[in-house]
Design a protein around this motif. Structure first.
Motif, PDB file in Angstrom:
ATOM      1  N   ILE A  17       0.995  -0.648  -0.114  1.00  0.00           N
ATOM      2  CA  ILE A  17      -0.238  -0.302  -0.470  1.00  0.00           C
ATOM      3  C   ILE A  17       1.038   1.103  -0.015  1.00  0.00           C
ATOM      4  CG2 ILE A  17      -1.443   1.345   1.679  1.00  0.00           C
ATOM      5  CD1 ILE A  17      -2.452  -1.009   2.531  1.00  0.00           C
ATOM      6  N   SER A  18       1.778   1.356   1.158  1.00  0.00           N
ATOM      7  CA  SER A  18       2.700   2.687   0.969  1.00  0.00           C
ATOM      8  C   SER A  18       2.985   2.828  -0.445  1.00  0.00           C
ATOM      9  CB  SER A  18       3.516   2.126   1.926  1.00  0.00           C
ATOM     10  OG  SER A  18       3.326   2.209   2.789  1.00  0.00           O
ATOM     11  N   ALA A  19       4.065   1.504  -1.332  1.00  0.00           N
ATOM     12  CA  ALA A  19       4.694   2.013  -2.321  1.00  0.00           C
ATOM     13  C   ALA A  19       3.641   2.301  -3.577  1.00  0.00           C
ATOM     14  CB  ALA A  19       5.302   0.632  -2.877  1.00  0.00           C
ATOM     15  N   GLU A  20       2.580   1.623  -3.778  1.00  0.00           N
ATOM     16  CA  GLU A  20       1.549   2.165  -4.274  1.00  0.00           C
ATOM     17  C   GLU A  20       0.889   3.777  -4.396  1.00  0.00           C
ATOM     18  OE1 GLU A  20      -2.201  -0.126  -5.231  1.00  0.00           O
ATOM     19  OE2 GLU A  20      -1.083  -1.176  -6.145  1.00  0.00           O
ATOM     20  N   ASN A  21       0.753   4.013  -3.031  1.00  0.00           N
ATOM     21  CA  ASN A  21       0.661   5.706  -2.444  1.00  0.00           C
ATOM     22  C   ASN A  21       1.684   6.092  -2.708  1.00  0.00           C
ATOM     23  OD1 ASN A  21      -1.113   6.527  -0.733  1.00  0.00           O
ATOM     24  ND2 ASN A  21       0.534   7.470   0.271  1.00  0.00           N
ATOM     25  N   ALA A  22       3.164   6.079  -2.459  1.00  0.00           N
ATOM     26  CA  ALA A  22       3.971   6.799  -2.598  1.00  0.00           C
ATOM     27  C   ALA A  22       4.434   7.471  -4.378  1.00  0.00           C
ATOM     28  CB  ALA A  22       5.218   6.312  -2.532  1.00  0.00           C
ATOM     29  N   TRP A  23       3.824   6.214  -5.332  1.00  0.00           N
ATOM     30  CA  TRP A  23       4.430   6.799  -6.824  1.00  0.00           C
ATOM     31  C   TRP A  23       2.701   7.259  -7.279  1.00  0.00           C
ATOM     32  CZ3 TRP A  23       7.970   6.257  -8.708  1.00  0.00           C
ATOM     33  CH2 TRP A  23       9.416   5.539  -8.693  1.00  0.00           C
ATOM     34  N   LEU A  24       1.970   7.076  -6.282  1.00  0.00           N
ATOM     35  CA  LEU A  24       0.847   7.539  -6.936  1.00  0.00           C
ATOM     36  C   LEU A  24       0.908   9.236  -6.879  1.00  0.00           C
ATOM     37  CD1 LEU A  24      -2.246   5.661  -6.744  1.00  0.00           C
ATOM     38  CD2 LEU A  24      -2.157   7.051  -8.428  1.00  0.00           C
ATOM     39  N   GLN A  25       1.643   9.709  -5.363  1.00  0.00           N
ATOM     40  CA  GLN A  25       1.814  11.056  -4.852  1.00  0.00           C
ATOM     41  C   GLN A  25       3.025  12.070  -5.849  1.00  0.00           C
ATOM     42  OE1 GLN A  25       3.219   9.875  -1.100  1.00  0.00           O
ATOM     43  NE2 GLN A  25       0.736  11.071  -0.406  1.00  0.00           N
ATOM     44  N   ARG A  26       4.089  10.532  -6.318  1.00  0.00           N
ATOM     45  CA  ARG A  26       4.880  11.017  -7.420  1.00  0.00           C
ATOM     46  C   ARG A  26       4.533  11.707  -8.505  1.00  0.00           C
ATOM     47  NH1 ARG A  26       8.741   6.275  -5.377  1.00  0.00           N
ATOM     48  NH2 ARG A  26       9.785   7.345  -3.337  1.00  0.00           N
ATOM     49  N   PHE A  27       3.798  10.391  -9.037  1.00  0.00           N
ATOM     50  CA  PHE A  27       3.388  10.718 -10.091  1.00  0.00           C
ATOM     51  C   PHE A  27       2.418  12.340 -10.365  1.00  0.00           C
ATOM     52  CE2 PHE A  27       2.419   5.564 -10.896  1.00  0.00           C
ATOM     53  CZ  PHE A  27       3.676   5.893 -11.196  1.00  0.00           C
ATOM     54  N   LYS A  28       2.082  12.747  -9.296  1.00  0.00           N
ATOM     55  CA  LYS A  28       0.993  13.713  -9.549  1.00  0.00           C
ATOM     56  C   LYS A  28       1.586  15.008  -8.387  1.00  0.00           C
ATOM     57  CE  LYS A  28      -3.540  11.335  -8.175  1.00  0.00           C
ATOM     58  NZ  LYS A  28      -4.256  11.017  -7.465  1.00  0.00           N
ATOM     59  N   LYS A  29       2.982  14.483  -8.734  1.00  0.00           N
ATOM     60  CA  LYS A  29       3.497  15.513  -8.708  1.00  0.00           C
ATOM     61  C   LYS A  29       3.435  16.424  -7.368  1.00  0.00           C
ATOM     62  CE  LYS A  29       5.500  16.633 -13.179  1.00  0.00           C
ATOM     63  NZ  LYS A  29       5.346  15.018 -13.701  1.00  0.00           N
ATOM     64  N   GLU A  30       3.162  15.083  -5.914  1.00  0.00           N
ATOM     65  CA  GLU A  30       2.800  15.775  -4.702  1.00  0.00           C
ATOM     66  C   GLU A  30       3.607  14.783  -3.203  1.00  0.00           C
ATOM     67  OE1 GLU A  30      -2.142  14.623  -4.794  1.00  0.00           O
ATOM     68  OE2 GLU A  30      -1.463  13.436  -3.925  1.00  0.00           O
ATOM     69  N   PRO A  31       3.761  16.187  -2.333  1.00  0.00           N
ATOM     70  CA  PRO A  31       4.541  15.195  -1.501  1.00  0.00           C
ATOM     71  C   PRO A  31       4.731  14.207  -1.428  1.00  0.00           C
ATOM     72  CG  PRO A  31       3.507  17.342  -0.939  1.00  0.00           C
ATOM     73  CD  PRO A  31       2.579  17.122  -2.361  1.00  0.00           C
ATOM     74  N   VAL A  32       5.824  12.996  -1.056  1.00  0.00           N
ATOM     75  CA  VAL A  32       5.206  11.755  -0.321  1.00  0.00           C
ATOM     76  C   VAL A  32       5.472  11.147   0.947  1.00  0.00           C
ATOM     77  CG1 VAL A  32       6.244   9.033  -1.343  1.00  0.00           C
ATOM     78  CG2 VAL A  32       6.690  11.131  -2.807  1.00  0.00           C
TER      79      VAL A  32
ATOM     80  N   ASP B 189       6.456   8.663 -22.796  1.00  0.00           N
ATOM     81  CA  ASP B 189       8.338   8.100 -22.704  1.00  0.00           C
ATOM     82  C   ASP B 189       8.863   9.813 -22.005  1.00  0.00           C
ATOM     83  OD1 ASP B 189       9.008   5.565 -23.807  1.00  0.00           O
ATOM     84  OD2 ASP B 189       7.815   6.782 -26.184  1.00  0.00           O
ATOM     85  N   THR B 190       8.356  10.322 -21.150  1.00  0.00           N
ATOM     86  CA  THR B 190       8.963  11.883 -20.825  1.00  0.00           C
ATOM     87  C   THR B 190       9.237  11.063 -19.442  1.00  0.00           C
ATOM     88  OG1 THR B 190       6.746  12.875 -21.701  1.00  0.00           O
ATOM     89  CG2 THR B 190       7.774  13.753 -20.015  1.00  0.00           C
ATOM     90  N   ASN B 191      10.596  11.079 -18.769  1.00  0.00           N
ATOM     91  CA  ASN B 191      10.509  11.493 -17.721  1.00  0.00           C
ATOM     92  C   ASN B 191      10.170  11.874 -16.411  1.00  0.00           C
ATOM     93  OD1 ASN B 191      12.242   9.800 -19.263  1.00  0.00           O
ATOM     94  ND2 ASN B 191      14.657  11.030 -17.998  1.00  0.00           N
ATOM     95  N   LEU B 192      10.119  11.462 -15.411  1.00  0.00           N
ATOM     96  CA  LEU B 192       9.537  12.100 -14.174  1.00  0.00           C
ATOM     97  C   LEU B 192      10.749  11.221 -12.870  1.00  0.00           C
ATOM     98  CD1 LEU B 192       6.646  12.191 -12.222  1.00  0.00           C
ATOM     99  CD2 LEU B 192       7.412   9.626 -11.894  1.00  0.00           C
ATOM    100  N   ASP B 193      11.145  13.280 -12.613  1.00  0.00           N
ATOM    101  CA  ASP B 193      12.376  13.328 -12.172  1.00  0.00           C
ATOM    102  C   ASP B 193      11.174  13.460 -10.092  1.00  0.00           C
ATOM    103  OD1 ASP B 193      13.543  14.460 -14.244  1.00  0.00           O
ATOM    104  OD2 ASP B 193      13.193  16.498 -13.438  1.00  0.00           O
ATOM    105  N   PHE B 194      12.077  12.318  -9.715  1.00  0.00           N
ATOM    106  CA  PHE B 194      11.642  12.111  -8.451  1.00  0.00           C
ATOM    107  C   PHE B 194      13.404  11.752  -8.041  1.00  0.00           C
ATOM    108  CE2 PHE B 194      11.772   8.223 -10.779  1.00  0.00           C
ATOM    109  CZ  PHE B 194      12.231   7.159  -9.372  1.00  0.00           C
TER     110      PHE B 194
END
Length: 163
Positions: free
Chosen positions: A51-66, A104-109
């Motif tokens: 759950i923590s990992a899925e949630n953290a990735w969602l937050q990163r994808f949305k450019k929200e604080p993890v 193909d766009t990079n996500l910086d995280f």
């Protein structure tokens, strides 16, 4: 890789996680919390990690604080199950709405340890689904060790056979 592929992968992830949640609903609190040697020390800790990992990735994808839930979340077994279903549903909705031209766009995280990375969304989407698959396999073994024998298959072929 196409958006359709990742939509299918996110659908599979939600389908398989829902099956596992059904198993978790059937175990008692002693089984949920029993110490079992694995990557994490109990079924509860393993579920919370996914759950923590899925949630953290969602937050990163949305450019929200993890917010790393594994270090803060204290919900009941029922709360974990509800949150896992919600998080997997939200991941699927995010991927369903994602612009295919951005795959193909990079996500910086930053990883939790602060290390900076930049990777294309398509690789990260694949990683999130693969990560959950890895830990679902562990959960099957852990559930059996805790005395629950009602596990079944969550293989991707199960989704394909339903089509």
């Amino acid at each position: 890789m196409t958006k359709d592929y990742f939509k299918e992968a996110a659908g599979y992830n939600l389908w398989a996680n829902t099956i596992v949640c059904g198993w978790l609903e059937q175990i008692n609190d002693e089984q949920w919390n029993r110490e079992i040697i694995s990557s994490f020390n109990s079924i509860q800790e393993t579920v919370l990690h996914v759950i923590s990992a899925e949630n953290a990735w969602l937050q990163r994808f949305k450019k929200e604080p993890v917010e790393w839930l594994q270090s803060t979340y204290k919900g009941s077994k029922e709360d974990h199950i509800k949150l896992w279903k919600e998080t997997s549903t939200e991941l699927k909705a995010f991927i369903d709405a994602f612009d295919e031209n951005e795959l193909d766009t990079n996500l910086d995280f930053k990883r939790l340890n602060g290390d900076a990375y930049s990777m294309p969304f398509y690789q990260l989407f694949a990683h999130v689904v693969n990560h959950a698959t890895y830990h679902r396999g562990q959960l099957v073994t852990m559930l059996r060790q805790a005395g629950f024998s009602g596990v079944g298959s969550t293989d991707l072929l199960g989704v394909y056979r339903k089509k």
